[in-house]
Every structure is written in structure tokens, then in C-alpha cells.
Design a protein around this motif. Structure first.
Motif, PDB file in Angstrom:
ATOM      1  N   MET A   1      -7.219  -4.560 -12.011  1.00  0.00           N
ATOM      2  CA  MET A   1      -8.314  -3.747 -12.470  1.00  0.00           C
ATOM      3  C   MET A   1      -9.297  -3.679 -11.279  1.00  0.00           C
ATOM      4  O   MET A   1      -9.619  -4.597 -10.761  1.00  0.00           O
ATOM      5  CB  MET A   1      -9.028  -3.992 -13.745  1.00  0.00           C
ATOM      6  N   LYS A   2      -9.923  -2.422 -10.961  1.00  0.00           N
ATOM      7  CA  LYS A   2     -10.708  -2.517  -9.952  1.00  0.00           C
ATOM      8  C   LYS A   2     -12.277  -2.642 -10.240  1.00  0.00           C
ATOM      9  O   LYS A   2     -12.740  -2.396 -11.399  1.00  0.00           O
ATOM     10  CB  LYS A   2     -10.914  -0.826  -9.597  1.00  0.00           C
ATOM     11  N   TYR A   3     -12.867  -3.397  -9.144  1.00  0.00           N
ATOM     12  CA  TYR A   3     -14.221  -3.916  -9.544  1.00  0.00           C
ATOM     13  C   TYR A   3     -15.311  -3.590  -8.621  1.00  0.00           C
ATOM     14  O   TYR A   3     -16.431  -3.600  -8.851  1.00  0.00           O
ATOM     15  CB  TYR A   3     -14.371  -5.583  -9.768  1.00  0.00           C
ATOM     16  N   LEU A   4     -14.833  -3.129  -7.363  1.00  0.00           N
ATOM     17  CA  LEU A   4     -15.799  -2.448  -6.515  1.00  0.00           C
ATOM     18  C   LEU A   4     -14.969  -1.219  -6.053  1.00  0.00           C
ATOM     19  O   LEU A   4     -13.800  -1.013  -5.766  1.00  0.00           O
ATOM     20  CB  LEU A   4     -15.839  -3.522  -5.189  1.00  0.00           C
ATOM     21  N   LYS A   5     -15.810  -0.085  -6.117  1.00  0.00           N
ATOM     22  CA  LYS A   5     -15.500   1.128  -5.610  1.00  0.00           C
ATOM     23  C   LYS A   5     -16.244   2.057  -4.847  1.00  0.00           C
ATOM     24  O   LYS A   5     -17.556   1.710  -4.824  1.00  0.00           O
ATOM     25  CB  LYS A   5     -15.025   2.006  -6.870  1.00  0.00           C
ATOM     26  N   ILE A   6     -15.784   2.940  -4.063  1.00  0.00           N
ATOM     27  CA  ILE A   6     -16.904   3.946  -3.618  1.00  0.00           C
ATOM     28  C   ILE A   6     -16.460   5.340  -4.306  1.00  0.00           C
ATOM     29  O   ILE A   6     -15.293   5.672  -4.213  1.00  0.00           O
ATOM     30  CB  ILE A   6     -16.227   4.065  -1.979  1.00  0.00           C
ATOM     31  N   GLU A   7     -17.735   5.823  -4.545  1.00  0.00           N
ATOM     32  CA  GLU A   7     -17.351   7.064  -5.247  1.00  0.00           C
ATOM     33  C   GLU A   7     -18.918   7.592  -5.158  1.00  0.00           C
ATOM     34  O   GLU A   7     -19.802   7.408  -5.155  1.00  0.00           O
ATOM     35  CB  GLU A   7     -17.331   6.884  -6.908  1.00  0.00           C
ATOM     36  N   HIS A   8     -18.790   9.209  -4.739  1.00  0.00           N
ATOM     37  CA  HIS A   8     -19.916   9.885  -4.556  1.00  0.00           C
ATOM     38  C   HIS A   8     -20.805   9.556  -3.606  1.00  0.00           C
ATOM     39  O   HIS A   8     -22.196   9.491  -3.714  1.00  0.00           O
ATOM     40  CB  HIS A   8     -20.634  10.148  -6.197  1.00  0.00           C
ATOM     41  N   ASN A   9     -20.220   9.210  -2.316  1.00  0.00           N
ATOM     42  CA  ASN A   9     -20.980   8.602  -1.256  1.00  0.00           C
ATOM     43  C   ASN A   9     -21.955   7.428  -1.481  1.00  0.00           C
ATOM     44  O   ASN A   9     -22.655   7.058  -0.738  1.00  0.00           O
ATOM     45  CB  ASN A   9     -22.021   9.413  -0.646  1.00  0.00           C
ATOM     46  N   LYS A  10     -21.618   6.511  -2.621  1.00  0.00           N
ATOM     47  CA  LYS A  10     -22.122   5.108  -2.732  1.00  0.00           C
ATOM     48  C   LYS A  10     -21.051   4.143  -3.347  1.00  0.00           C
ATOM     49  O   LYS A  10     -20.153   4.367  -3.769  1.00  0.00           O
ATOM     50  CB  LYS A  10     -23.226   5.469  -4.020  1.00  0.00           C
TER      51      LYS A  10
END
Length: 98
Positions: A1-10
Motif C-alpha cells: 500500500m502507498k503511504y507517500l505520494k505526489i499529487e496535485h503538485n504537493k
């Protein structure tokens, strides 16, 4: 499962709440969140988006996300060694005090 992500320039991280996991912006992370993420990385599948400066517009998010991603990638690469060393340390201590 993903716990750190980059989304919407943040940058974002997952926080474990009473009613489930929820995403928060990376600049809201605190020491309890870090401890929880480290515990998860130690015991579960931990995924994260690789750092890409071009995908994060906010400079504070760039700095925080870059450092966290570097540390978690390094930890995950050495996770087995870390677990073995921790097991040996506790085993030695338990045998000493039996």
C-alpha cells in the motif's frame, strides 16, 4: 500500500485515523506520524512515489518529501538487515536476563 505520494503538485502522506487512513499534505507531518510510518514500513508493504522536483511546486513540500523519500528508500533497502540486528539485540538481552 502507498503511504507517500505526489499529487496535485504537493507531497502527501497517509495518517492512520480511528475510522481509517486519510491523506494529508506533507507539511502537516509530525513526530507521531513519522513513528507510525516507520512502524508500518517495518512490518508491512510500504510504497511511495519517487521524488521528482518537477512534480512538486511548493518548495517546503519539495524539501520535506525529498528527505522523507530518501530516508524511507534507504530504510526499505536495508529492512532485512535492520530486522535481523534488532532480533539479535533483543535475543542477546533476553538470554542475559533469563
Amino acid at each position: 500500500m502507498k503511504y507517500l505520494k505526489i499529487e496535485h503538485n504537493k507531497g502527501h502522506f497517509r495518517r492512520d485515523l480511528v475510522d481509517g487512513l486519510e491523506w494529508f499534505e506533507i507539511d502537516q507531518i509530525n513526530k507521531n506520524d513519522l513513528a507510525n510510518l516507520l512502524d508500518i514500513a517495518t512490518t508491512k508493504d510500504f510504497e511511495l512515489d519517487l521524488y521528482d522536483e518537477d512534480l512538486i511546486a511548493n518548495k517546503a513540500h519539495q524539501i520535506i518529501y525529498r528527505h522523507l523519500a530518501e530516508k524511507f528508500i534507504s530504510f526499505l533497502a536495508n529492512k532485512d538487515r535492520f530486522n535481523d540486528e534488532a532480533d539479535n539485540l533483543f535475543k542477546t538481552t533476553l538470554e542475559k536476563y533469563k
